[in-house]
Design a protein around this motif. Sequence first.
Motif, short mmCIF file in Angstrom:
data_model
loop_
_atom_site.label_atom_id
_atom_site.label_comp_id
_atom_site.label_asym_id
_atom_site.label_seq_id
_atom_site.Cartn_x
_atom_site.Cartn_y
_atom_site.Cartn_z
N PRO A 1 9.73 33.28 76.02
CA PRO A 1 9.94 32.83 74.64
C PRO A 1 11.38 32.37 74.44
O PRO A 1 12.31 32.84 75.11
CB PRO A 1 9.65 34.08 73.82
N ILE A 2 11.56 31.42 73.51
CA ILE A 2 12.89 30.93 73.18
C ILE A 2 13.68 32.04 72.48
O ILE A 2 13.17 32.76 71.62
CB ILE A 2 12.81 29.70 72.25
N VAL A 3 14.94 32.17 72.87
CA VAL A 3 15.82 33.18 72.28
C VAL A 3 16.72 32.51 71.24
O VAL A 3 17.33 31.47 71.51
CB VAL A 3 16.68 33.87 73.35
N LEU A 4 16.81 33.09 70.06
CA LEU A 4 17.68 32.56 69.01
C LEU A 4 19.13 32.80 69.37
O LEU A 4 19.54 33.93 69.65
CB LEU A 4 17.35 33.24 67.67
N SER A 5 19.94 31.76 69.36
CA SER A 5 21.33 31.88 69.80
C SER A 5 22.26 32.39 68.71
O SER A 5 23.32 32.93 69.00
CB SER A 5 21.84 30.54 70.33
N ASN A 6 21.91 32.18 67.44
CA ASN A 6 22.78 32.62 66.34
C ASN A 6 21.92 33.09 65.18
O ASN A 6 21.24 32.27 64.54
CB ASN A 6 23.70 31.48 65.91
N GLU A 7 21.95 34.38 64.88
CA GLU A 7 21.09 34.93 63.82
C GLU A 7 21.47 34.41 62.43
O GLU A 7 20.64 34.42 61.52
CB GLU A 7 21.13 36.45 63.84
N VAL A 8 22.69 33.93 62.25
CA VAL A 8 23.09 33.40 60.95
C VAL A 8 22.32 32.12 60.65
O VAL A 8 21.99 31.84 59.50
CB VAL A 8 24.61 33.15 60.89
N ASN A 9 22.01 31.35 61.69
CA ASN A 9 21.22 30.13 61.48
C ASN A 9 19.86 30.45 60.88
O ASN A 9 19.35 29.71 60.03
CB ASN A 9 21.05 29.38 62.80
N ASP A 10 19.27 31.55 61.32
CA ASP A 10 17.98 31.99 60.77
C ASP A 10 18.12 32.29 59.28
O ASP A 10 17.29 31.88 58.46
CB ASP A 10 17.51 33.23 61.53
N PHE A 11 19.18 32.97 58.91
CA PHE A 11 19.47 33.29 57.51
C PHE A 11 19.65 32.02 56.68
O PHE A 11 19.12 31.89 55.58
CB PHE A 11 20.71 34.18 57.44
N VAL A 12 20.37 31.05 57.22
CA VAL A 12 20.61 29.80 56.50
C VAL A 12 19.29 29.09 56.19
O VAL A 12 19.04 28.67 55.05
CB VAL A 12 21.54 28.87 57.30
N TRP A 13 18.44 28.96 57.21
CA TRP A 13 17.17 28.25 57.00
C TRP A 13 16.27 29.00 56.00
O TRP A 13 15.71 28.40 55.09
CB TRP A 13 16.43 28.05 58.33
N LEU A 14 16.13 30.30 56.19
CA LEU A 14 15.25 31.08 55.31
C LEU A 14 15.72 31.03 53.86
O LEU A 14 14.92 30.89 52.93
CB LEU A 14 15.19 32.53 55.78
N GLY A 15 17.04 31.12 53.66
CA GLY A 15 17.58 31.10 52.30
C GLY A 15 17.34 29.77 51.61
O GLY A 15 16.89 29.73 50.45
N LEU A 16 17.62 28.67 52.30
CA LEU A 16 17.43 27.35 51.69
C LEU A 16 15.94 27.03 51.51
O LEU A 16 15.54 26.44 50.51
CB LEU A 16 18.10 26.28 52.55
N ASN A 17 15.12 27.45 52.45
CA ASN A 17 13.68 27.24 52.31
C ASN A 17 13.13 27.97 51.10
O ASN A 17 12.23 27.49 50.41
CB ASN A 17 12.96 27.72 53.57
N GLU A 18 13.70 29.10 50.80
CA GLU A 18 13.18 29.93 49.70
C GLU A 18 13.49 29.36 48.33
O GLU A 18 12.60 29.20 47.49
CB GLU A 18 13.75 31.35 49.82
N VAL A 19 14.75 28.99 48.09
CA VAL A 19 15.14 28.79 46.70
C VAL A 19 15.96 27.53 46.45
O VAL A 19 16.28 27.24 45.30
CB VAL A 19 15.92 30.04 46.22
N TYR A 20 16.26 26.73 47.45
CA TYR A 20 17.07 25.52 47.27
C TYR A 20 16.39 24.56 46.31
O TYR A 20 15.18 24.32 46.39
CB TYR A 20 17.31 24.86 48.62
N LEU A 21 17.16 23.99 45.38
CA LEU A 21 16.61 23.14 44.33
C LEU A 21 15.79 21.98 44.89
O LEU A 21 14.74 21.63 44.35
CB LEU A 21 17.76 22.62 43.46
N TRP A 22 16.26 21.36 45.98
CA TRP A 22 15.58 20.19 46.54
C TRP A 22 14.84 20.54 47.83
O TRP A 22 14.71 19.70 48.71
CB TRP A 22 16.59 19.08 46.77
N GLN A 23 14.33 21.75 47.95
CA GLN A 23 13.64 22.19 49.16
C GLN A 23 12.49 21.25 49.53
O GLN A 23 12.30 20.90 50.69
CB GLN A 23 13.12 23.61 48.97
N ASN A 24 11.75 20.80 48.56
CA ASN A 24 10.59 19.95 48.84
C ASN A 24 10.98 18.53 49.27
O ASN A 24 10.14 17.76 49.73
CB ASN A 24 9.66 19.88 47.63
N GLU A 25 12.26 18.17 49.12
CA GLU A 25 12.73 16.85 49.53
C GLU A 25 13.23 16.83 50.97
O GLU A 25 13.49 15.76 51.52
CB GLU A 25 13.86 16.38 48.60
N ILE A 26 13.39 17.98 51.58
CA ILE A 26 13.96 18.09 52.93
C ILE A 26 12.84 18.43 53.91
O ILE A 26 12.31 19.54 53.88
CB ILE A 26 15.06 19.17 52.98
#
Length: 511
Positions: A47-72
């Motif tokens: 399995p692929i290993v995640l190199s930086n756990e902060v990147n996971d946090f960034v994606w999850l946070g923006l996916n959850e509540v970012y105003l233009w999430q549906n545009e990205i």
Amino acid sequence: MKQIKLITFLTLTICLFNLTLSCSKTDDVIDVVEEVIPPEENETEQPIVLSNEVNDFVWLGLNEVYLWQNEIANLADDKFSNTDEYYTFLNTYDTPENLFEDLLYKRGDVDKFSFIVDDYRALNNAFQGISKSNGLDIGLVRLGNTNDIFGFVSYVANNSDAASKDIKRGDFFLSVDNQQLTVDNYGDLLFGDNASYTLGMATITNNTIEHNGKNISLTKTEFTESPIHISKVIETQGIKVGYLMYNSFIANFDNDLNTAITDLKSQGITELVLDLRYNPGGRVTSALALCSMITGQFNGDVLIKEQWNTKYQSYFEQEDPEYLINRFPNALLDGTSISSLNLNKVYILTTDGTASASELIINGLDPYIDVVQIGTNTTGKYTASVTLYDSENFGETNANPNHTYALQPLVYKSANVNGVSDYFNGLTPDYLMTYQTSTGATAEGENLLNLGTLGDINEPFLAKALSLITGTTTKASQANKAFIGLDVKHIGGSKDFNPLRNGMYTTLKIN
């Protein structure tokens, strides 16, 4: 208290796939040169290993509540079919900052204000008005076509280190620690990690700026700046005018603001000049409270409406439509009754540094009372953001101890009761403040050679407001038109280096 209710929209399934390649061995010869050598019967892909756990946090946070999430496209809920795809995508970014920037919508054109920090402790302090500062609020400009720049003092914060030194609004400086300021070094020299520095002061004569031999040494300390810079009563031609310069919307100072309004009210003011020239915004609830302090006769009426991303908006409209409405409050967050002036008109001073929650005041009050805006166009920020921490519900409690990153993404745009929003170019003043330059051009804003003293009746912006209140043209207003200014290009200022930047903030509700 207006807070975000976290919704469990995130449906990305974290599951590992052991892809086993089962192939039967064969002795068949493909050609005379090469024989097929099959893989080991039980060989599996790792399995692929995640190199930086902060990147996971960034994606999850923006996916959850970012105003233009549906545009990205890269933030779509169904973007990844398995964890390996997800981690492979995240691993293409070498820093959380690069990932964050790449996931924003039309960065610089539409989303100008979302940001990420690597130390949320400094951000949390800034929310309370605490920062490492010497108390100077400064601007930086370039004169001519060189990289050299000079600074000027907009104001000196009360009770700060600078307040005890011989430096004031309107002073100029050319160097820091004997180094000429340039467009390349001013950030490090003025806003770097250095705890102290010495300014080389300057004088401008006939469009020429030169050192005047005066040096001012300043020290940065952990300083809490009160946003109430000036609160006073000015009596002119029998009219009592309240003057309030408010420089940030910080919830910790709501009671102090309420007390200042109570004091102005007790002195019998019938007019109010609200100076928001250097106010970049802040807490939404504080801005709502100030709207009620100015008025008071619209308790419970709709002040601001919110528009979230597609999934949140749909949820709120179905489950809790009232959540999307901000009404005129009659009490502060701690239950203290709001002291109201019951005014039907307010005069508000603005510049391009007037942003976010400050603009909410103007836009929100406009349908209800006569808002007389004096100065220049505001910044143009009609959106609010929230702080996300790396925890299961994005709250600070139980945040990941391995790092101190936090996100401040835009999460909703605000509109007044009439639906007015999307003021990209700022809010246009009713009375534009201008001055003539030495080249004969007309410039907008504050004349650096005639800044005046804040709160003084001869200060150009305040003088203009007083002339409108009294119906007469003041000598200061006439002098400002005749006062020749500089042709300069503004480079930046101290507010650009504040952890809060130009913000309008709400808080995250944790369930």
